[in-house]
Design an enzyme around this catalytic site. Structure first.
Site, mmCIF file in Angstrom:
data_model
loop_
_atom_site.group_PDB
_atom_site.id
_atom_site.type_symbol
_atom_site.label_atom_id
_atom_site.label_comp_id
_atom_site.label_asym_id
_atom_site.label_seq_id
_atom_site.Cartn_x
_atom_site.Cartn_y
_atom_site.Cartn_z
ATOM 1 N N GLU A 1 0.856 -1.192 0.224
ATOM 2 C CA GLU A 1 -0.159 -0.016 -0.056
ATOM 3 C C GLU A 1 0.928 1.032 -0.304
ATOM 4 O O GLU A 1 1.666 1.368 0.576
ATOM 5 C CB GLU A 1 -1.215 -0.057 1.548
ATOM 6 C CG GLU A 1 -1.473 1.189 1.654
ATOM 7 C CD GLU A 1 -2.891 1.096 3.045
ATOM 8 O OE1 GLU A 1 -1.576 1.046 3.641
ATOM 9 O OE2 GLU A 1 -3.734 1.810 3.375
ATOM 10 N N LYS B 1 -9.752 1.940 -2.042
ATOM 11 C CA LYS B 1 -10.020 1.298 -0.243
ATOM 12 C C LYS B 1 -11.208 1.898 -0.286
ATOM 13 O O LYS B 1 -11.574 2.864 0.010
ATOM 14 C CB LYS B 1 -8.279 2.003 1.013
ATOM 15 C CG LYS B 1 -8.742 1.242 1.896
ATOM 16 C CD LYS B 1 -6.878 1.886 2.318
ATOM 17 C CE LYS B 1 -7.436 1.219 3.962
ATOM 18 N NZ LYS B 1 -5.981 2.009 4.573
ATOM 19 N N CYS C 1 -4.980 -3.445 3.238
ATOM 20 C CA CYS C 1 -4.194 -2.546 4.016
ATOM 21 C C CYS C 1 -5.806 -2.822 5.263
ATOM 22 O O CYS C 1 -6.181 -4.411 5.769
ATOM 23 C CB CYS C 1 -3.838 -1.851 4.591
ATOM 24 S SG CYS C 1 -3.320 -1.756 6.471
HETATM 25 N N1 CDT Z 1 -3.198 0.973 6.404
HETATM 26 C C1 CDT Z 1 -4.108 1.159 7.084
HETATM 27 O O1 CDT Z 1 -4.880 0.565 6.731
HETATM 28 N N2 CDT Z 1 -3.242 0.792 8.144
HETATM 29 C C2 CDT Z 1 -4.070 -0.298 9.722
HETATM 30 C C3 CDT Z 1 -4.072 0.235 10.496
HETATM 31 C C4 CDT Z 1 -5.078 0.279 11.488
HETATM 32 S S1 CDT Z 1 -5.756 1.270 12.882
HETATM 33 C C5 CDT Z 1 -6.749 0.757 13.969
HETATM 34 C C6 CDT Z 1 -4.421 -1.872 9.449
HETATM 35 O O2 CDT Z 1 -5.519 -1.726 9.789
HETATM 36 O O3 CDT Z 1 -3.206 -2.717 9.048
#
Ligand code: CDT
Length: 346
Positions: free
Chosen positions: A47, A128, A195
């Protein structure tokens, strides 16, 4: 006929606010060459692959913020990113990668694309849907922020699976004699998520219902971020990172199993901008939920596997034969209600 594919996740170690774009591209080229040297036909990058994970920073200057975004939708021909696509062409390797997209009307999306080398074009795009974190930074100045809701709009392309041409010779095509006999004989079916999406079974099932065989997921996941992850059970940074890694693998493995598909996940990992730790754990999982290959470091690293898409059939035709076993009449709440409504108190 075996439908086998050689695939790779290209994990990137840290990229800093001070990192130069050309250096990052050089690192990506090196990973691409290594993967191609091992025979990979498809390489997945993380990402927001070209920059540090900037949503952790409060950036008030539009000019500065814009430096983290791609403004030219045509990445294969944009001077910023062209060398990567030229190398993919030279090596004959498909690539999928994430980037911050700024559309012509100024909207920001957290986006992934799939570039087919044989078609010499981007054949699929995903934006996303699940944007984590907050719009405003935390009051606690030590907190790790995740300001995706501030910088991006919610993706508007849905979860649309796509077939990737020319990766496997001899597959069934439209109009072929046995086309209607059974599924699982055509060009590979893939879906992209980004993500935080991987934590939502609804996203996976949306792809599962389209017969997805490989889910591609790039990520930037903070290891120690108590304001984001919660503080109910206080943890040391090491315990928190282990837990974040555990949850990453848990969702990749369980959702691959429940949707009878392979998954490839590629991290941006390590300590970015001097103090923000991201987990590694890039991995390839199979339709029975097993990890078949996994990163050993938090640096630039290729995670490689040869996979047989025929392995998706067992789950798809037995335990998770959706057409026979799903009971949509019992699932109405899932599409009708977002938040929790508890039963009335007794
Ligand atoms: N980049 C991304 O989506 N990171 C999120 C962080 C979680 S914040 C609660 C993830 O789900 O890994």
């Amino acid at each position: 006929m075996a439908r086998t594919l050689k695939v790779a996740a290209a994990q990137l170690g840290p990229i800093h606010l001070t990192s130069k774009r050309e250096d990052t591209i050089t690192r990506m080229l090196k990973l691409l060459q290594e993967a191609a040297g091992r025979g990979a036909q498809l390489v997945l990058f993380p990402e927001c692959a070209f920059t540090t994970f900037f949503p952790r920073h409060l950036i008030n200057s539009q000019t500065e913020l814009d430096t983290f975004f791609e403004h030219n939708d045509d990445l294969p021909n944009s001077p910023n990113t062209k060398p990567l696509f030229d190398e993919a062409k030279k090596l004959g390797v498909d690539i999928s990668l994430g980037f911050a997209e700024r559309t012509a009307d100024g909207t920001g999306f957290n986006t992934s694309i799939y570039y087919s080398v044989k078609k010499a074009e981007v054949i699929a795009k995903y934006r996303k849907v699940h944007l984590p974190g907050t719009k405003e930074p935390f009051e606690n100045s030590d907190a790790v922020n995740q300001l995706e809701k501030r910088y991006f709009e919610i993706g508007n392309l849905g979860f649309k699976a796509f077939r990737v041409p020319d990766l496997i010779p001899g597959v069934l095509k439209r109009g072929d004699e046995f086309n209607a006999v059974r599924n699982g004989l055509g060009d590979p079916i893939m879906g992209m998520m980004i993500c935080n999406d991987r934590r939502w079974p609804e996203a996976w099932r949306s792809y599962g219902l389209q017969g997805v065989e490989i889910v591609l997921c790039g990520y930037n996941t903070a290891g120690y971020a108590p304001d984001l992850w919660g503080t109910q059970k206080p943890m040391t940074p090491k315990e928190a990172e282990d837990d974040a890694l555990f949850h990453h693998k848990l969702v990749m493995q369980s959702n691959s199993y429940m949707n009878s598909c392979f998954s490839i996940s590629a991290a941006k990992a390590g300590l970015e901008d001097g103090k923000f730790d991201l987990i590694g754990g890039s991995c390839i999982t199979d339709p029975e939920g097993h990890v078949v290959a996994e990163a050993k470091s938090k640096e630039d690293e290729i995670v490689f596997a040869e996979i047989d898409l025929g392995e998706c059939r067992q789950g798809m035709e037995k335990t998770f034969d959706f057409g026979r076993h799903r009971r949509t009449e019992a699932y109405r709440l899932i599409a009708e209600r977002a938040g929790v409504v508890e039963p009335a108190l007794l």
